[in-house]
Design a protein around this motif. Structure first.
Motif, PDB file in Angstrom:
ATOM      1  N   ALA A  68       1.789   0.778  -9.843  1.00 45.71           N
ATOM      2  CA  ALA A  68       0.877   0.264 -10.868  1.00 45.71           C
ATOM      3  C   ALA A  68       0.162  -0.994 -10.375  1.00 45.71           C
ATOM      4  O   ALA A  68      -1.019  -1.212 -10.681  1.00 45.71           O
ATOM      5  N   SER A  69       0.844  -1.813  -9.585  1.00 48.17           N
ATOM      6  CA  SER A  69       0.223  -3.013  -9.016  1.00 48.17           C
ATOM      7  C   SER A  69      -0.900  -2.643  -8.056  1.00 48.17           C
ATOM      8  O   SER A  69      -1.969  -3.260  -8.057  1.00 48.17           O
ATOM      9  N   MET A  70      -0.647  -1.628  -7.247  1.00 51.82           N
ATOM     10  CA  MET A  70      -1.665  -1.181  -6.289  1.00 51.82           C
ATOM     11  C   MET A  70      -2.890  -0.621  -7.025  1.00 51.82           C
ATOM     12  O   MET A  70      -4.032  -0.888  -6.646  1.00 51.82           O
ATOM     13  N   ALA A  71      -2.638   0.144  -8.084  1.00 52.51           N
ATOM     14  CA  ALA A  71      -3.753   0.710  -8.845  1.00 52.51           C
ATOM     15  C   ALA A  71      -4.584  -0.396  -9.491  1.00 52.51           C
ATOM     16  O   ALA A  71      -5.824  -0.362  -9.464  1.00 52.51           O
ATOM     17  N   GLN A  72      -3.909  -1.401 -10.047  1.00 51.34           N
ATOM     18  CA  GLN A  72      -4.628  -2.503 -10.678  1.00 51.34           C
ATOM     19  C   GLN A  72      -5.378  -3.334  -9.636  1.00 51.34           C
ATOM     20  O   GLN A  72      -6.476  -3.833  -9.905  1.00 51.34           O
ATOM     21  N   ALA A  73      -4.810  -3.466  -8.447  1.00 45.10           N
ATOM     22  CA  ALA A  73      -5.498  -4.195  -7.377  1.00 45.10           C
ATOM     23  C   ALA A  73      -6.803  -3.507  -7.011  1.00 45.10           C
ATOM     24  O   ALA A  73      -7.827  -4.160  -6.774  1.00 45.10           O
ATOM     25  N   GLY A  74      -6.775  -2.172  -6.980  1.00 41.15           N
ATOM     26  CA  GLY A  74      -8.002  -1.433  -6.706  1.00 41.15           C
ATOM     27  C   GLY A  74      -9.048  -1.657  -7.782  1.00 41.15           C
ATOM     28  O   GLY A  74     -10.243  -1.834  -7.493  1.00 41.15           O
ATOM     29  N   GLN A  75      -8.605  -1.688  -9.049  1.00 38.56           N
ATOM     30  CA  GLN A  75      -9.520  -1.949 -10.159  1.00 38.56           C
ATOM     31  C   GLN A  75     -10.108  -3.358 -10.067  1.00 38.56           C
ATOM     32  O   GLN A  75     -11.306  -3.570 -10.314  1.00 38.56           O
ATOM     33  N   ALA A  76      -9.255  -4.313  -9.693  1.00 35.15           N
ATOM     34  CA  ALA A  76      -9.732  -5.692  -9.570  1.00 35.15           C
ATOM     35  C   ALA A  76     -10.740  -5.822  -8.424  1.00 35.15           C
ATOM     36  O   ALA A  76     -11.757  -6.523  -8.545  1.00 35.15           O
ATOM     37  N   ALA A  77     -10.480  -5.137  -7.307  1.00 35.34           N
ATOM     38  CA  ALA A  77     -11.414  -5.176  -6.181  1.00 35.34           C
ATOM     39  C   ALA A  77     -12.768  -4.600  -6.593  1.00 35.34           C
ATOM     40  O   ALA A  77     -13.828  -5.139  -6.238  1.00 35.34           O
ATOM     41  N   SER A  78     -12.737  -3.511  -7.364  1.00 30.46           N
ATOM     42  CA  SER A  78     -13.992  -2.930  -7.864  1.00 30.46           C
ATOM     43  C   SER A  78     -14.698  -3.903  -8.793  1.00 30.46           C
ATOM     44  O   SER A  78     -15.931  -4.027  -8.771  1.00 30.46           O
ATOM     45  N   GLY A  79     -13.888  -4.618  -9.612  1.00 30.28           N
ATOM     46  CA  GLY A  79     -14.469  -5.602 -10.518  1.00 30.28           C
ATOM     47  C   GLY A  79     -15.144  -6.740  -9.774  1.00 30.28           C
ATOM     48  O   GLY A  79     -16.211  -7.224 -10.178  1.00 30.28           O
ATOM     49  N   VAL A  80     -14.534  -7.171  -8.678  1.00 29.25           N
ATOM     50  CA  VAL A  80     -15.113  -8.237  -7.858  1.00 29.25           C
ATOM     51  C   VAL A  80     -16.453  -7.778  -7.269  1.00 29.25           C
ATOM     52  O   VAL A  80     -17.451  -8.514  -7.303  1.00 29.25           O
ATOM     53  N   LEU A  81     -16.478  -6.572  -6.723  1.00 31.19           N
ATOM     54  CA  LEU A  81     -17.711  -6.044  -6.139  1.00 31.19           C
ATOM     55  C   LEU A  81     -18.825  -5.950  -7.189  1.00 31.19           C
ATOM     56  O   LEU A  81     -19.977  -6.310  -6.922  1.00 31.19           O
TER      57      LEU A  81
END
Length: 245
Positions: free
Chosen positions: A225-238
């Motif tokens: 779940a942490s990895m999935a949220q990290a991917g979402q956060a990276a997309s949010g940053v972009l």
């Protein structure tokens, strides 16, 4: 140093619960009461579940779930989510190496987190005894064994049982520096001390534009779940930076 950044990604992790704060279990007083983290260290160093008191192989082991989590007396009302999976996987691993090992899991509720966990849990029931009760206290007896007192739901009475080792499945606490970091970045914490997301539909958002959170900085969760949220956060940053793929 003073740094200028266009966006900030906060993934500060967590602090493991200190089982000494659960004084009735005798952690750090009774050598054969250990935490889940201690058990991992023992397995790496010894190759088997050795009792700290004498180095002998444990024969009868109890796991106590929800140590530091879902505890109103401590003010920790959240489920740490990872305690049930890591405890049962560890117990099954120990049982696989030593089929004669007697393992009992004391639990409040088993959290079936993850797609494959319910099936794994059913498998565990064949090898491990489960007792739905959170023990009241532990005290030492002869040979550094441990007497455990708990409420037996089936009998409706208080029961006592002796184990030669007890493993405390400790939970997830907010990072000890969350408050300082929140003040530095001007972002809010929730009532439990984790970083608060500002939008329920976006778990990576914060109260300050350009600040994004992920993993156990935002609350208890598994590695997946942490990895999935990290991917979402990276997309949010972009997206925030206006970067298009």
């Amino acid at each position: 140093e003073d740094l200028t950044a266009d966006a900030v990604f906060v993934a500060t992790g967590f602090t493991p619960f200190n089982p000494e704060h659960k004084g009735t279990y005798g952690y750090a007083k009774f050598p054969n009461v250990i935490s889940g983290l201690d058990l991992e260290r023992i397995k790496r160093q010894k190759g088997f579940l050795a009792r700290p008191s004498d180095g002998a192989a444990a024969q009868k082991v109890a796991f106590i779930q929800c140590v530091g989590s879902r505890d109103e007396n401590l003010g920790n009302l959240w489920c740490s989510q990872v305690c049930c999976p890591y405890a049962l996987r560890t117990a099954e691993s120990l049982k696989h190496k030593n089929p004669d090992l007697d393992i009992t899991v004391f639990y409040m509720d088993i959290q079936n987190t993850g797609k494959s966990f319910p099936v794994f849990y059913e498998t565990c029931k064949n090898d491990i005894r489960f007792i739905r009760s959170i023990p009241v206290d532990i005290f030492p007896v002869e040979n550094d064994n441990l007497n455990m007192r708990f409420f037996d739901e089936a009998e409706g009475t208080t029961a006592m049982e002796t184990f030669d080792m007890v493993v405390l499945s400790i939970g997830i606490m907010p990072n000890s520096e969350n408050e300082k970091i929140a003040a530095q970045l001007n972002i809010a914490l929730d009532s439990d001390g984790f970083f608060k997301n500002s939008d329920e539909l976006n778990k990576t958002s914060t109260s300050n534009d350009g600040m994004f959170i992920a993993g156990t900085a935002q609350g208890p969760k598994s590695i997946a779940a942490s990895m999935a949220q990290a991917g979402q956060a990276a997309s949010g940053v972009l997206k925030y930076l206006g970067v298009t793929k």
